[in-house]
Design an enzyme around this catalytic site. Structure first.
Site, PDB file in Angstrom:
ATOM      1  N   HIS A   3      43.983  59.045  36.278  1.00 55.28           N
ATOM      2  CA  HIS A   3      43.108  57.672  35.989  1.00 55.28           C
ATOM      3  C   HIS A   3      42.894  57.477  34.597  1.00 55.28           C
ATOM      4  O   HIS A   3      42.242  58.518  34.129  1.00 55.28           O
ATOM      5  CB  HIS A   3      41.693  57.871  36.966  1.00 55.28           C
ATOM      6  CG  HIS A   3      40.891  56.601  36.709  1.00 55.28           C
ATOM      7  ND1 HIS A   3      41.184  55.421  37.471  1.00 55.28           N
ATOM      8  CD2 HIS A   3      39.967  56.222  35.963  1.00 55.28           C
ATOM      9  CE1 HIS A   3      40.410  54.462  37.021  1.00 55.28           C
ATOM     10  NE2 HIS A   3      39.670  55.005  36.084  1.00 55.28           N
TER      11      HIS A   3
ATOM     12  N   ASP B 283      30.617  50.332  45.025  1.00 58.22           N
ATOM     13  CA  ASP B 283      30.986  50.314  43.619  1.00 58.22           C
ATOM     14  C   ASP B 283      31.447  48.822  43.295  1.00 58.22           C
ATOM     15  O   ASP B 283      31.064  48.088  42.413  1.00 58.22           O
ATOM     16  CB  ASP B 283      32.039  51.247  43.227  1.00 58.22           C
ATOM     17  CG  ASP B 283      32.496  51.051  41.968  1.00 58.22           C
ATOM     18  OD1 ASP B 283      31.507  51.206  40.859  1.00 58.22           O
ATOM     19  OD2 ASP B 283      33.618  50.528  41.702  1.00 58.22           O
TER      20      ASP B 283
ATOM     21  N   ARG C  90      26.356  44.970  37.746  1.00 53.13           N
ATOM     22  CA  ARG C  90      26.376  45.683  36.197  1.00 53.13           C
ATOM     23  C   ARG C  90      26.839  44.657  35.169  1.00 53.13           C
ATOM     24  O   ARG C  90      26.338  44.587  34.142  1.00 53.13           O
ATOM     25  CB  ARG C  90      27.041  47.108  36.223  1.00 53.13           C
ATOM     26  CG  ARG C  90      26.213  48.045  36.750  1.00 53.13           C
ATOM     27  CD  ARG C  90      26.857  49.262  37.246  1.00 53.13           C
ATOM     28  NE  ARG C  90      27.412  49.858  36.059  1.00 53.13           N
ATOM     29  CZ  ARG C  90      28.651  50.327  35.840  1.00 53.13           C
ATOM     30  NH1 ARG C  90      29.517  50.689  37.122  1.00 53.13           N
ATOM     31  NH2 ARG C  90      29.014  50.953  34.843  1.00 53.13           N
TER      32      ARG C  90
ATOM     33  N   SER D   2      30.883  55.517  39.126  1.00 48.92           N
ATOM     34  CA  SER D   2      31.589  54.150  39.399  1.00 48.92           C
ATOM     35  C   SER D   2      33.022  54.864  39.663  1.00 48.92           C
ATOM     36  O   SER D   2      33.776  54.538  40.755  1.00 48.92           O
ATOM     37  CB  SER D   2      31.501  53.079  38.661  1.00 48.92           C
ATOM     38  OG  SER D   2      32.541  52.166  38.420  1.00 48.92           O
TER      39      SER D   2
ATOM     40  N   LYS E 260      35.404  56.456  43.446  1.00 47.89           N
ATOM     41  CA  LYS E 260      36.761  55.530  43.703  1.00 47.89           C
ATOM     42  C   LYS E 260      37.649  56.573  43.813  1.00 47.89           C
ATOM     43  O   LYS E 260      38.814  56.893  44.810  1.00 47.89           O
ATOM     44  CB  LYS E 260      37.197  54.705  42.905  1.00 47.89           C
ATOM     45  CG  LYS E 260      36.289  53.388  43.017  1.00 47.89           C
ATOM     46  CD  LYS E 260      36.729  52.239  42.143  1.00 47.89           C
ATOM     47  CE  LYS E 260      36.186  52.562  40.702  1.00 47.89           C
ATOM     48  NZ  LYS E 260      35.910  51.369  39.916  1.00 47.89           N
TER      49      LYS E 260
END
Ligand code: URA
Length: 435
Positions: free
Chosen positions: A82, A161, A168, A183, A187
């Protein structure tokens, strides 16, 4: 429990218990806690912070707010990668086929681009017919057969999220370390892979502009991953200039294919090898990082990784001929040079503005529902450290609309800073964090 009391507690610097965090996330996901109370809590967290246990509790509560994928039907150690997001970041397009060509299953949920950053899903959709909404059965089948599948993130994955991030975004509470870490990691944990390798970008094109903040975020995410029982590493990498030479969906796919043909730019390949070596180590497919890098270089040199890309594109409904002949990918009508206004060493690039220039051309989204033009973008002929003379070509704009090209050109020209003295470009890899 009352949300009022939890807000008061956090406002005064108290520590929220596991039960309180679970209750809050469950209630918010079920629309039983209103946005105005959650906004107050988020702001209190921004001022008072969260300790390690609270951050882990928040992550796990968000992970459990929706579906947690069970990947046990896929054989082998599943690894996920990621990136926190940047400009020109096409690393996944190279890494996925390279790691899969080495027999390690790569299971990846990716997003679309928003604002100045790009997204892997938009890039993959440059291939004619490419599908990212795979059924679970097809997804598992593909990974078992060819070792690689990349799908769009479903709404069932960490829905807390999704709601929290939207809140946010409009309450100036995005840039808080525990909130970002929970967050991202909620995931990743819900995606079900066994190991996670994170690319935490730092610099003026990244979310974390400052290196210390990026390192602290990387450490927090690695700790969460390890505490949740996943092998996790984070590489803090440079985003003070775009990664590679191409920015824009089709252009980045073309650059990724060049990389799989052995002609990738050095910074992109440094990123690929740094992240890939941990993916291979975690999967038990290499004894050490040097061996991992050698193996990756071998599957590129033998074209096995390129063939894997073609196989992957075909397995998800795309046209593999475009992998072997990138001129079949979307092409812009105009290629417009941008010239240097003076002599000097390039010592600064406004990376975020280069991403914005690509967005102005139509290559990115201002709002979620914008339709993007896959063909447009920017080629950076020179980057940091290069010496240029007045009139040299700094970059090219690939455009389909000449008015938009004019706007992008003006922005690009302002995005470079020059110096009379020699300047050395920063290293791509800033820090490696494994515990
Ligand atoms: N990416 C995410 O998914 N969440 C954040 O909070 C920041 C970046």
């Amino acid at each position: 429990m009352r949300m009022y009391d939890l807000i008061e507690k956090k406002k005064e610097g108290g520590v929220l218990s596991t039960e309180e965090i679970q209750w809050m996330i469950k209630g918010y996901t079920a629309d039983q806690i209103p946005d105005y109370q959650m906004s107050a809590m988020l702001m209190a967290i921004c001022f008072q912070g969260m300790n390690e246990q609270e951050t882990l509790d928040l992550t796990l509560a968000m992970r459990d707010s929706g579906e947690v994928l069970d990947l046990s039907a896929i054989h082998g150690v599943k690894v996920d990668k990621h990136s926190t997001g940047g400009v020109g970041d096409k690393t996944s397009l190279v890494l996925g086929p390279v790691i899969a060509a080495l027999g390690v299953p790569v299971v990846k949920m990716s997003g679309r681009g928003l604002g100045h950053t790009g997204g892997t899903i938009d890039k993959l959709e440059c291939f004619r017919g490419f599908q990212t909404g795979l059924s679970d059965q097809k997804f598992f089948e593909n990974v078992n057969r060819i070792r690689l599948a990349i799908a769009g993130q479903t709404a069932e994955l960490a829905p807390a999220d999704k709601k929290l991030y939207a809140l946010r975004d409009v309450t100036a509470t995005v840039a808080q370390r525990s909130l970002i870490a929970s967050s991202i990691m909620s995931k990743k944990l819900a995606s079900g892979s066994d190991a996670i390798v994170l690319d935490v970008k730092t610099g003026n094109g990244a979310f974390m502009k400052n290196e210390e903040d990026a390192i602290a975020l990387a450490r927090t995410m690695v700790r969460i991953g390890n505490m949740a029982g996943k092998k996790t590493a984070a590489i803090v990498t440079d985003m003070s200039q775009p990664l590679g030479d191409m920015v824009g969906n089709s252009l980045e796919v073309i650059e990724a294919i060049q990389a799989l043909n052995g002609n990738g730019p050095e910074d992109l390949m440094d990123d690929v090898y740094a992240l890939g070596s941990y993916m291979l180590l975690f999967a038990g497919a290499a004894a050490d990082r040097n061996q991992a890098v050698r193996k990756m270089k071998d599957v590129i040199a033998s074209k096995q990784a390129l063939h894997k890309m073609a196989e992957f594109v075909e397995a998800q409904g795309g046209d593999p001929a475009q992998v072997y002949d990138p001129s079949l990918l979307p092409q812009a009508a105009h290629k417009i040079p941008v010239y240097a206004a003076g002599d000097g060493y390039i010592c600064g690039m406004e990376t975020e503005q280069i991403g914005v220039a690509c967005m102005l051309l139509g290559g990115g989204r201002r709002i979620k529902d914008d339709v993007i033009d896959p063909a447009v973008g920017i080629e950076l002929v020179h980057k940091k450290g290069a010496y240029v003379k007045k009139g040299d070509i700094l970059s090219y704009i690939y455009a389909n609309d000449l008015e938009k090209a004019g706007e992008a050109k003006a922005l690009l020209q302002k995005s470079y800073t020059f110096s009379d003295t020699e300047y050395t470009a920063p290293e791509t890899i800033h820090e490696v964090i494994t515990e």
